[in-house]
Design a protein around this motif. Sequence first.
Motif, short mmCIF file in Angstrom:
data_model
loop_
_atom_site.label_atom_id
_atom_site.label_comp_id
_atom_site.label_asym_id
_atom_site.label_seq_id
_atom_site.Cartn_x
_atom_site.Cartn_y
_atom_site.Cartn_z
N SER A 25 0.77 -1.28 -0.24
CA SER A 25 0.43 -0.16 -0.25
C SER A 25 0.70 1.06 -0.01
CB SER A 25 -0.69 0.10 1.24
OG SER A 25 -2.02 -1.14 1.38
N SER A 26 0.91 1.99 -0.62
CA SER A 26 0.90 3.65 -0.78
C SER A 26 -0.02 4.40 -1.20
CB SER A 26 2.11 3.72 -1.70
OG SER A 26 2.02 3.14 -3.17
N GLY A 27 -0.42 5.28 -0.16
CA GLY A 27 -0.93 6.39 -0.30
C GLY A 27 -2.02 5.85 -1.13
N ARG A 28 -2.70 6.03 -1.99
CA ARG A 28 -4.28 5.82 -2.63
C ARG A 28 -4.66 4.57 -3.36
NH1 ARG A 28 -7.61 10.90 -4.37
NH2 ARG A 28 -9.52 9.24 -4.50
N ALA A 29 -3.08 3.87 -3.44
CA ALA A 29 -2.74 3.20 -4.43
C ALA A 29 -2.76 1.69 -3.81
CB ALA A 29 -1.92 3.23 -5.60
N THR A 30 -2.99 0.32 -4.26
CA THR A 30 -2.79 -0.42 -3.87
C THR A 30 -1.88 -1.58 -4.51
OG1 THR A 30 -4.37 -0.19 -2.08
CG2 THR A 30 -3.17 -2.52 -2.28
N LYS A 31 -0.78 -1.83 -4.48
CA LYS A 31 -0.14 -2.82 -5.45
C LYS A 31 -0.59 -4.29 -4.83
CE LYS A 31 3.69 -3.23 -8.70
NZ LYS A 31 5.57 -2.98 -8.37
N LEU A 32 -0.48 -5.53 -5.80
CA LEU A 32 -1.04 -7.01 -5.22
C LEU A 32 -0.14 -7.57 -6.39
CD1 LEU A 32 -5.01 -6.83 -5.27
CD2 LEU A 32 -2.52 -7.22 -3.19
N GLN A 33 1.01 -8.17 -5.18
CA GLN A 33 1.42 -9.75 -6.63
C GLN A 33 1.33 -10.62 -6.08
OE1 GLN A 33 5.38 -8.10 -4.97
NE2 GLN A 33 6.46 -6.07 -6.94
N VAL A 34 0.64 -11.45 -7.28
CA VAL A 34 0.37 -12.43 -7.35
C VAL A 34 1.89 -13.74 -8.33
CG1 VAL A 34 -1.01 -14.50 -7.92
CG2 VAL A 34 -1.98 -11.61 -7.59
N ARG A 35 2.28 -14.60 -6.62
CA ARG A 35 3.40 -15.61 -7.33
C ARG A 35 2.39 -17.09 -7.48
NH1 ARG A 35 6.26 -11.54 -4.34
NH2 ARG A 35 7.90 -10.98 -5.67
N VAL A 36 2.25 -17.55 -8.44
CA VAL A 36 2.59 -18.82 -8.86
C VAL A 36 3.48 -19.67 -9.60
CG1 VAL A 36 0.47 -18.52 -8.90
CG2 VAL A 36 1.51 -18.37 -10.93
N ASN A 37 3.18 -21.18 -9.19
CA ASN A 37 4.49 -22.12 -9.33
C ASN A 37 4.44 -22.18 -11.44
OD1 ASN A 37 4.79 -24.34 -10.91
ND2 ASN A 37 4.65 -25.17 -9.05
#
Length: 83
Positions: A25-37
């Motif tokens: 999270s940073s301010g008004r933005a949220t970054k979702l990092q997805v890691r999979v096989n």
Amino acid sequence: MKYFVEFVVRNLVEHADEVDVAEISSGRATKLQVRVNPQDVGRVIGKNGRTISSIRGLLNAAAMKSKQRVILELVEEAAVRDA
């Protein structure tokens, strides 16, 4: 949002126990990092990117209510080969 993405991705892939979603999270933005096989990357992306685009669309619709910006990023890691 993180739990929603984790739930959806776990139900798409074969190696559900290897799904990892990191929320930054940073301010008004949220970054979702997805890691999979590495074998499951294609399942998450989908044909012509339709699956991941649909997930992003649902996230953005949910984020409009809270006036947040959500960025979904699929982190691809190269498969490790034994020499």
